[in-house]
Write a protein that holds these residues in place. Sequence first.
Motif, PDB file in Angstrom:
ATOM      1  N   ILE A  85       0.848  -1.189   0.000  1.00 58.86           N
ATOM      2  CA  ILE A  85       0.000   0.000   0.000  1.00 58.86           C
ATOM      3  C   ILE A  85       0.885   1.240   0.000  1.00 58.86           C
ATOM      4  CG2 ILE A  85      -1.703   1.315   1.302  1.00 58.86           C
ATOM      5  CD1 ILE A  85      -2.873  -1.392   2.172  1.00 58.86           C
ATOM      6  N   ILE A  86       0.659   2.070  -0.998  1.00 59.21           N
ATOM      7  CA  ILE A  86       1.371   3.336  -1.135  1.00 59.21           C
ATOM      8  C   ILE A  86       0.405   4.430  -0.690  1.00 59.21           C
ATOM      9  CG2 ILE A  86       2.510   4.914  -2.740  1.00 59.21           C
ATOM     10  CD1 ILE A  86       2.834   2.368  -4.584  1.00 59.21           C
ATOM     11  N   LYS A  87       0.744   5.107   0.377  1.00 59.83           N
ATOM     12  CA  LYS A  87      -0.125   6.173   0.878  1.00 59.83           C
ATOM     13  C   LYS A  87       0.234   7.476   0.173  1.00 59.83           C
ATOM     14  CE  LYS A  87      -0.954   4.015   5.283  1.00 59.83           C
ATOM     15  NZ  LYS A  87      -0.998   4.152   6.736  1.00 59.83           N
ATOM     16  N   ILE A  88      -0.773   8.081  -0.448  1.00 61.51           N
ATOM     17  CA  ILE A  88      -0.558   9.359  -1.105  1.00 61.51           C
ATOM     18  C   ILE A  88      -1.143  10.466  -0.232  1.00 61.51           C
ATOM     19  CG2 ILE A  88      -0.436   8.398  -3.423  1.00 61.51           C
ATOM     20  CD1 ILE A  88      -3.297   9.207  -3.843  1.00 61.51           C
ATOM     21  N   LYS A  89      -0.666  11.672  -0.410  1.00 57.06           N
ATOM     22  CA  LYS A  89      -1.088  12.791   0.426  1.00 57.06           C
ATOM     23  C   LYS A  89      -2.390  13.400  -0.071  1.00 57.06           C
ATOM     24  CE  LYS A  89       3.543  13.875   1.862  1.00 57.06           C
ATOM     25  NZ  LYS A  89       4.600  14.849   1.985  1.00 57.06           N
ATOM     26  N   GLY A  90      -3.135  13.944   0.870  1.00 54.95           N
ATOM     27  CA  GLY A  90      -4.344  14.681   0.523  1.00 54.95           C
ATOM     28  C   GLY A  90      -4.006  16.120   0.185  1.00 54.95           C
ATOM     29  N   GLU A  91      -4.720  16.656  -0.792  1.00 59.10           N
ATOM     30  CA  GLU A  91      -4.480  18.027  -1.227  1.00 59.10           C
ATOM     31  C   GLU A  91      -5.788  18.626  -1.711  1.00 59.10           C
ATOM     32  OE1 GLU A  91      -2.072  19.646  -4.937  1.00 59.10           O
ATOM     33  OE2 GLU A  91      -0.730  18.794  -3.419  1.00 59.10           O
ATOM     34  N   ALA A  92      -5.966  19.912  -1.435  1.00 57.51           N
ATOM     35  CA  ALA A  92      -7.182  20.599  -1.875  1.00 57.51           C
ATOM     36  C   ALA A  92      -6.815  21.985  -2.400  1.00 57.51           C
ATOM     37  CB  ALA A  92      -8.167  20.720  -0.721  1.00 57.51           C
ATOM     38  N   PHE A  93      -7.688  22.511  -3.248  1.00 54.58           N
ATOM     39  CA  PHE A  93      -7.527  23.867  -3.767  1.00 54.58           C
ATOM     40  C   PHE A  93      -8.366  24.787  -2.899  1.00 54.58           C
ATOM     41  CE2 PHE A  93      -8.995  27.365  -6.463  1.00 54.58           C
ATOM     42  CZ  PHE A  93      -7.774  27.912  -6.814  1.00 54.58           C
ATOM     43  N   CYS A  94      -7.728  25.813  -2.326  1.00 51.36           N
ATOM     44  CA  CYS A  94      -8.441  26.785  -1.494  1.00 51.36           C
ATOM     45  C   CYS A  94      -8.985  27.891  -2.392  1.00 51.36           C
ATOM     46  CB  CYS A  94      -7.513  27.371  -0.428  1.00 51.36           C
ATOM     47  SG  CYS A  94      -8.335  28.633   0.582  1.00 51.36           S
ATOM     48  N   MET A  95     -10.284  28.085  -2.348  1.00 55.07           N
ATOM     49  CA  MET A  95     -10.915  29.101  -3.191  1.00 55.07           C
ATOM     50  C   MET A  95     -10.687  30.517  -2.669  1.00 55.07           C
ATOM     51  SD  MET A  95     -14.382  27.166  -4.294  1.00 55.07           S
ATOM     52  CE  MET A  95     -14.374  25.401  -4.120  1.00 55.07           C
ATOM     53  N   GLN A  96     -10.218  30.648  -1.431  1.00 54.51           N
ATOM     54  CA  GLN A  96      -9.887  31.970  -0.882  1.00 54.51           C
ATOM     55  C   GLN A  96      -8.445  32.351  -1.218  1.00 54.51           C
ATOM     56  OE1 GLN A  96     -11.911  34.180   0.756  1.00 54.51           O
ATOM     57  NE2 GLN A  96     -13.596  32.801   0.284  1.00 54.51           N
ATOM     58  N   CYS A  97      -7.506  31.437  -0.949  1.00 54.64           N
ATOM     59  CA  CYS A  97      -6.064  31.689  -1.192  1.00 54.64           C
ATOM     60  C   CYS A  97      -5.685  31.504  -2.660  1.00 54.64           C
ATOM     61  CB  CYS A  97      -5.199  30.714  -0.394  1.00 54.64           C
ATOM     62  SG  CYS A  97      -5.315  30.853   1.373  1.00 54.64           S
ATOM     63  N   LEU A  98      -6.493  30.719  -3.371  1.00 52.33           N
ATOM     64  CA  LEU A  98      -6.237  30.372  -4.766  1.00 52.33           C
ATOM     65  C   LEU A  98      -4.953  29.567  -4.930  1.00 52.33           C
ATOM     66  CD1 LEU A  98      -7.306  33.697  -6.522  1.00 52.33           C
ATOM     67  CD2 LEU A  98      -8.685  31.632  -6.113  1.00 52.33           C
ATOM     68  N   LYS A  99      -4.745  28.631  -3.984  1.00 55.13           N
ATOM     69  CA  LYS A  99      -3.591  27.733  -4.093  1.00 55.13           C
ATOM     70  C   LYS A  99      -3.925  26.383  -3.489  1.00 55.13           C
ATOM     71  CE  LYS A  99      -1.362  29.651   0.008  1.00 55.13           C
ATOM     72  NZ  LYS A  99      -0.151  30.264   0.524  1.00 55.13           N
ATOM     73  N   CYS A 159      -5.218  30.201   5.409  1.00 58.41           N
ATOM     74  CA  CYS A 159      -6.170  31.269   5.711  1.00 58.41           C
ATOM     75  C   CYS A 159      -7.320  30.827   6.620  1.00 58.41           C
ATOM     76  CB  CYS A 159      -6.725  31.868   4.423  1.00 58.41           C
ATOM     77  SG  CYS A 159      -7.887  30.793   3.540  1.00 58.41           S
ATOM     78  N   GLY A 160      -7.471  29.511   6.858  1.00 56.95           N
ATOM     79  CA  GLY A 160      -8.535  29.016   7.725  1.00 56.95           C
ATOM     80  C   GLY A 160      -9.867  28.799   7.021  1.00 56.95           C
ATOM     81  N   SER A 161      -9.950  29.089   5.745  1.00 53.36           N
ATOM     82  CA  SER A 161     -11.190  28.928   4.990  1.00 53.36           C
ATOM     83  C   SER A 161     -11.573  27.453   4.872  1.00 53.36           C
ATOM     84  CB  SER A 161     -11.021  29.516   3.585  1.00 53.36           C
ATOM     85  OG  SER A 161     -12.138  29.208   2.771  1.00 53.36           O
ATOM     86  N   TYR A 162     -12.882  27.218   4.800  1.00 52.51           N
ATOM     87  CA  TYR A 162     -13.382  25.864   4.568  1.00 52.51           C
ATOM     88  C   TYR A 162     -13.835  25.676   3.118  1.00 52.51           C
ATOM     89  CZ  TYR A 162     -13.150  24.854   9.510  1.00 52.51           C
ATOM     90  OH  TYR A 162     -12.696  24.632  10.790  1.00 52.51           O
TER      91      TYR A 162
END
Length: 113
Positions: free
Chosen positions: A64-78, A92-95
């Motif tokens: 099992i290869i564990k990959i990292k979670g990643e999300a795009f923040c719509m406030q920071c734009l990154k 920035c603390g945005s949800y």
Amino acid sequence: MHEMSIAEGIVQVLEDQAKAQCYTRVKTVWLEIGPLAMIETEALNFCFEAVTRDTLAEGAVLNIIKIKGEAFCMQCLKNVPITERYDSCVDCGSYQLQVVQGDEMRIKELEVE
């Protein structure tokens, strides 16, 4: 425990691919799993061992290869790292996050005979 049905699905994919690619035995399976997939890896290992009995994958090693979670923040734009689906942005603390990576589970590689 949904890990049992996941393990059964993996075996079904292996059997289907064995017919398509003409192999008779699976020695090793590399599986990528993200933290947002909500899969208990120890339970999956146990279930995989159970469902592969008397199949072409009996005795196969499940890596099992564990990959990292990643999300795009719509406030920071990154893109920012996340470990759970409802994490906030580390900057920035945005949800207002859109998952980019980490909710997948896929067979990455096989070693077959």
